[in-house]
Design an enzyme around this catalytic site. Structure first.
Site, PDB file in Angstrom:
ATOM      1  N   LYS A 124       0.899  -1.316   0.036  1.00  0.00           N
ATOM      2  CA  LYS A 124       0.125   0.057   0.026  1.00  0.00           C
ATOM      3  C   LYS A 124       0.864   1.384   0.098  1.00  0.00           C
ATOM      4  O   LYS A 124       1.906   1.125   0.609  1.00  0.00           O
ATOM      5  CB  LYS A 124      -0.810  -0.075   1.297  1.00  0.00           C
TER       6      LYS A 124
HETATM    7  N1  GLU Z   1      -7.478  -0.360  -2.664  1.00  0.00           N
HETATM    8  C1  GLU Z   1      -8.134  -1.523  -2.901  1.00  0.00           C
HETATM    9  C2  GLU Z   1      -8.046  -2.433  -1.664  1.00  0.00           C
HETATM   10  O1  GLU Z   1      -8.112  -1.927  -0.782  1.00  0.00           O
HETATM   11  C3  GLU Z   1      -7.674  -2.283  -4.244  1.00  0.00           C
HETATM   12  C4  GLU Z   1      -6.394  -3.007  -4.349  1.00  0.00           C
HETATM   13  C5  GLU Z   1      -5.961  -3.575  -5.354  1.00  0.00           C
HETATM   14  O2  GLU Z   1      -6.867  -3.627  -6.470  1.00  0.00           O
HETATM   15  O3  GLU Z   1      -4.871  -3.840  -6.006  1.00  0.00           O
HETATM   16  O4  GLU Z   1      -8.369  -3.613  -1.582  1.00  0.00           O
END
Ligand code: GLU
Length: 435
Positions: A124
């Site tokens: 992230k």
């Molecule tokens: N931000 C989204 C999550 O927290 C999607 C992450 C992604 O598709 O890589 O799951």
């Protein structure tokens, strides 16, 4: 499996946290890991490795504001674990973004991808900035420079970012363009959540909300509730909340309350959802449209006596302070981390099931996986294909978690962690530790 013995430790933590700061995302992620480690038969050395992210990159991102002034912002990319495949996870533009928060959120991505059995690890990142304070041109410049600053650690086989809070398909398009320009070739698989015209997937935007709705339907079935007339309250009317609410409504549920930062609207007989503007149509307008029914605060929405409560706005909204007044029969987590570790303990004691984020909102990363597959194979699947594949994937993940879930011994979060950790541990065992 052994019965968890975290009760007395929980009591200690509870008394500690009443007198100190609210717990952080990373603290909660580590507490959840420790609790789950007591439940699964996993090599403690693997758990020790999973307590630490592989790397957390911090970069300075200089931004030329429209005024001509230069502001230097902090950007991050936390890569937690990649034993099962490339790191995967969103990029968040929000004032509260820190290295620590990204690390906790990256851990949750590792578990999420493993619960869904996707060949990805967890990451992230983001920038500590208020996206509402930026013009479109500023957001574009910021995104392009951020892409360049973290270019060394990302890539379609390395680490694949996606949208998260404060970012969207357009952000991903700029990011992909900046990366591709520097690499000298068009590389759509470097990010997911792009507009379909440049390699994005049909159905990606709706996917997290769709998975929340599918999981809510499965949870209702598990607890013997019919979807017909099932009462649902949804906090947050952005992409996740609005799509979940609309689908549940379409399937026969009565969505009685929805909210945004401005507050909630409530109709005990079920809202006319098509009359309520979602964030995309008109930001922060849930309570301001004509003929708005009864209004409530966001705090009051969480306390409504409904079959299913879906917190789909931000993290940390169900805490020790309100967990004992939650009147919903089931909580299905739409946001990442809406329930704190301490609140989980209170809800467990009260017998309120919480279906965790790492399962419920995993439709986003699942369709990201479909997008990545389409990109690297130069294919384009139809929306109907995506919906069918997502439904199959969500149902099989639900079945995997349900097969482990034992109400006398654990929570749904524990069961999802057990599925994830055993997959990760098997992969770590097979690969071994180098050198
Ligand atoms: N931000 C989204 C999550 O927290 C999607 C992450 C992604 O598709 O890589 O799951």
């Amino acid at each position: 499996m052994q019965r968890h013995t975290a009760q007395s430790a929980d009591a200690e933590r509870t008394s500690e946290t009443t007198t100190s700061e609210p717990s952080s995302t990373l603290e909660d992620a580590l507490l959840q890991l420790e609790r789950a480690a007591e439940l699964v038969d996993v090599d403690p050395n693997v758990i020790e490795r999973l307590r630490h992210p592989t790397r957390v990159v911090q970069v300075s991102v200089p931004l030329r504001r429209d005024s001509g002034e230069v502001e230097v912002l902090s950007g991050y990319r936390a890569q937690h674990d990649d034993v099962r495949g490339p790191y995967k996870g969103g990029l968040r533009y929000h004032p509260a973004v820190t290295a620590e928060e990204c690390t906790g959120l990256a851990m949750w991505m590792t578990w999420k991808c493993a619960v869904m059995d996707l060949p990805f690890g967890g990451a992230k990142g983001g920038i500590a900035v208020d996206p509402k304070a930026l013009s479109a041109a500023e957001t574009e410049r910021l995104t392009r420079r951020f892409a360049e600053e973290i270019r060394d650690v990302i890539g379609p086989t390395r680490d694949v970012p996606a949208p998260d809070m404060g970012t969207d398909a357009q952000t991903m398009a700029w990011f992909m363009d900046a990366y591709s320009m520097q690499e000298g070739e068009t590389i759509p698989g470097v990010v997911t959540g792009k507009p379909p015209v440049i390699g994005g997937s049909e159905g990606r935007e709706e996917a997290p909300g769709r998975s929340v709705a599918i999981v809510a339907r499965e949870a209702a079935r598990y607890y013997g509730k019919s979807i017909d007339g099932l009462t649902v309250a949804v906090q947050g009317f952005g992409s996740v909340g609005a799509n979940a609410a609309r689908l549940l409504d379409e399937w026969g549920a009565a969505v009685v309350a929805v909210s945004d930062v401005g507050g909630a609207v409530y109709d005990p007989t079920g809202l006319e959802l098509s009359a309520i503007p979602d964030h995309e149509t008109q930001p922060e307008a849930v309570t301001t449209f004509e003929d708005a029914p009864e209004q409530r605060s966001n705090a009051e929405l969480l306390e409504l006596d409904v079959d299913i409560l879906i917190p789909a706005a931000i993290g940390g909204v169900i805490t020790e302070a309100n967990a004992d007044v939650i009147a919903a029969d089931i909580i299905v987590e739409g946001a990442n981390g809406p329930t704190t570790f301490d609140a989980d303990t209170v809800l467990e004691d009260r017998g309120v099931p919480v279906i965790p984020d790492i399962l419920a909102n995993a439709g986003g990363v699942t369709v990201s996986y479909f997008e990545w597959l389409q990109d690297i194979n130069r294919q384009s699947w139809t929306e109907a294909e995506i919906e069918a594949k997502l439904t199959t994937k969500m149902q099989s993940a639900w079945e995997d978690v349900e097969a482990v879930y034992d109400p006398a011994m654990m929570t749904w979060r524990d069961a999802a962690y057990a599925v994830a950790l055993s997959r990760i541990a098997r992969a770590k065992g097979a690969r071994g530790l180098w050198p």
